[in-house]
Design a protein around this motif. Sequence first.
Motif, PDB file in Angstrom:
ATOM      1  N   GLU A   1      -4.980   4.034 -11.374  1.00 47.36           N
ATOM      2  CA  GLU A   1      -4.602   5.390 -10.978  1.00 47.36           C
ATOM      3  C   GLU A   1      -4.788   5.524  -9.469  1.00 47.36           C
ATOM      4  N   PRO A   2      -3.944   6.306  -8.795  1.00 48.34           N
ATOM      5  CA  PRO A   2      -4.150   6.520  -7.362  1.00 48.34           C
ATOM      6  C   PRO A   2      -5.551   7.075  -7.088  1.00 48.34           C
ATOM      7  N   VAL A   3      -6.117   6.707  -5.925  1.00 50.64           N
ATOM      8  CA  VAL A   3      -7.475   7.117  -5.570  1.00 50.64           C
ATOM      9  C   VAL A   3      -7.456   8.002  -4.331  1.00 50.64           C
ATOM     10  N   ALA A   4      -8.613   8.608  -4.036  1.00 54.74           N
ATOM     11  CA  ALA A   4      -8.687   9.625  -2.992  1.00 54.74           C
ATOM     12  C   ALA A   4      -8.652   9.096  -1.563  1.00 54.74           C
ATOM     13  N   ASP A   5      -9.234   7.918  -1.306  1.00 58.08           N
ATOM     14  CA  ASP A   5      -9.291   7.451   0.084  1.00 58.08           C
ATOM     15  C   ASP A   5      -9.444   5.936   0.159  1.00 58.08           C
ATOM     16  N   ASP A   6      -9.401   5.426   1.408  1.00 59.73           N
ATOM     17  CA  ASP A   6      -9.475   3.980   1.638  1.00 59.73           C
ATOM     18  C   ASP A   6     -10.795   3.380   1.165  1.00 59.73           C
ATOM     19  N   ALA A   7     -11.889   4.142   1.263  1.00 61.53           N
ATOM     20  CA  ALA A   7     -13.191   3.632   0.830  1.00 61.53           C
ATOM     21  C   ALA A   7     -13.182   3.322  -0.661  1.00 61.53           C
TER      22      ALA A   7
ATOM     23  N   ASP B   1       0.870  -1.172   0.000  1.00 62.95           N
ATOM     24  CA  ASP B   1       0.000   0.000   0.000  1.00 62.95           C
ATOM     25  C   ASP B   1       0.907   1.222   0.000  1.00 62.95           C
ATOM     26  N   TYR B   2       0.557   2.217  -0.794  1.00 63.78           N
ATOM     27  CA  TYR B   2       1.416   3.386  -0.929  1.00 63.78           C
ATOM     28  C   TYR B   2       0.582   4.634  -1.156  1.00 63.78           C
ATOM     29  N   SER B   3       1.238   5.782  -1.056  1.00 66.05           N
ATOM     30  CA  SER B   3       0.557   7.050  -1.346  1.00 66.05           C
ATOM     31  C   SER B   3       1.498   7.989  -2.082  1.00 66.05           C
ATOM     32  N   PHE B   4       0.887   8.948  -2.743  1.00 64.55           N
ATOM     33  CA  PHE B   4       1.591  10.081  -3.326  1.00 64.55           C
ATOM     34  C   PHE B   4       0.993  11.331  -2.696  1.00 64.55           C
ATOM     35  N   GLU B   5       1.851  12.240  -2.252  1.00 65.83           N
ATOM     36  CA  GLU B   5       1.410  13.485  -1.632  1.00 65.83           C
ATOM     37  C   GLU B   5       1.903  14.659  -2.471  1.00 65.83           C
TER      38      GLU B   5
ATOM     39  N   THR C   1      -3.412  13.888  -0.814  1.00 66.71           N
ATOM     40  CA  THR C   1      -2.846  12.544  -0.771  1.00 66.71           C
ATOM     41  C   THR C   1      -3.711  11.605  -1.597  1.00 66.71           C
ATOM     42  N   THR C   2      -3.068  10.812  -2.464  1.00 68.08           N
ATOM     43  CA  THR C   2      -3.771   9.780  -3.214  1.00 68.08           C
ATOM     44  C   THR C   2      -3.158   8.429  -2.854  1.00 68.08           C
ATOM     45  N   LEU C   3      -3.967   7.378  -2.940  1.00 64.48           N
ATOM     46  CA  LEU C   3      -3.562   6.058  -2.461  1.00 64.48           C
ATOM     47  C   LEU C   3      -3.493   5.038  -3.578  1.00 64.48           C
ATOM     48  N   GLY C   4      -2.658   4.023  -3.367  1.00 69.26           N
ATOM     49  CA  GLY C   4      -2.558   2.918  -4.311  1.00 69.26           C
ATOM     50  C   GLY C   4      -2.287   1.615  -3.588  1.00 69.26           C
ATOM     51  N   HIS C   5      -2.518   0.526  -4.287  1.00 65.38           N
ATOM     52  CA  HIS C   5      -2.334  -0.810  -3.732  1.00 65.38           C
ATOM     53  C   HIS C   5      -1.859  -1.752  -4.835  1.00 65.38           C
TER      54      HIS C   5
END
Length: 100
Positions: A77-83, A46-50, A55-59
């Motif tokens: 593509e990275p997404v906005a949140d865990d949901a 699990d990672y993020s870009f800030e 902050t956007t998230l990826g897995h």
Amino acid sequence: MAKDDFKLHVWVGTIGEERTAFPIRAQQDKSKYVEIKNEGEKGLLDYSFEKDGKTTLGHITAKFSSLKGSVLCGNAEPVADDAVLGPYKKACETLAEKKK
């Protein structure tokens, strides 16, 4: 694989290659790459870009190892949140190798 805003990315590689490429991508985008959870022995990252306070998230899930690497699965593509990230993780968990 894409349906509406859900874009699942499946490719061959290694998590190590991705861990090498993500910091380079962050430099190019002038963002910061952060590994949130690295469970390499389980094939999970699990990672993020800030960037600019956002902050956007990826897995990535690694499945089906071969000589060329593993089949990797994650959000395109990275997404906005865990949901939003949750359905990608679930889709990757259920990814099954095609029976011959």
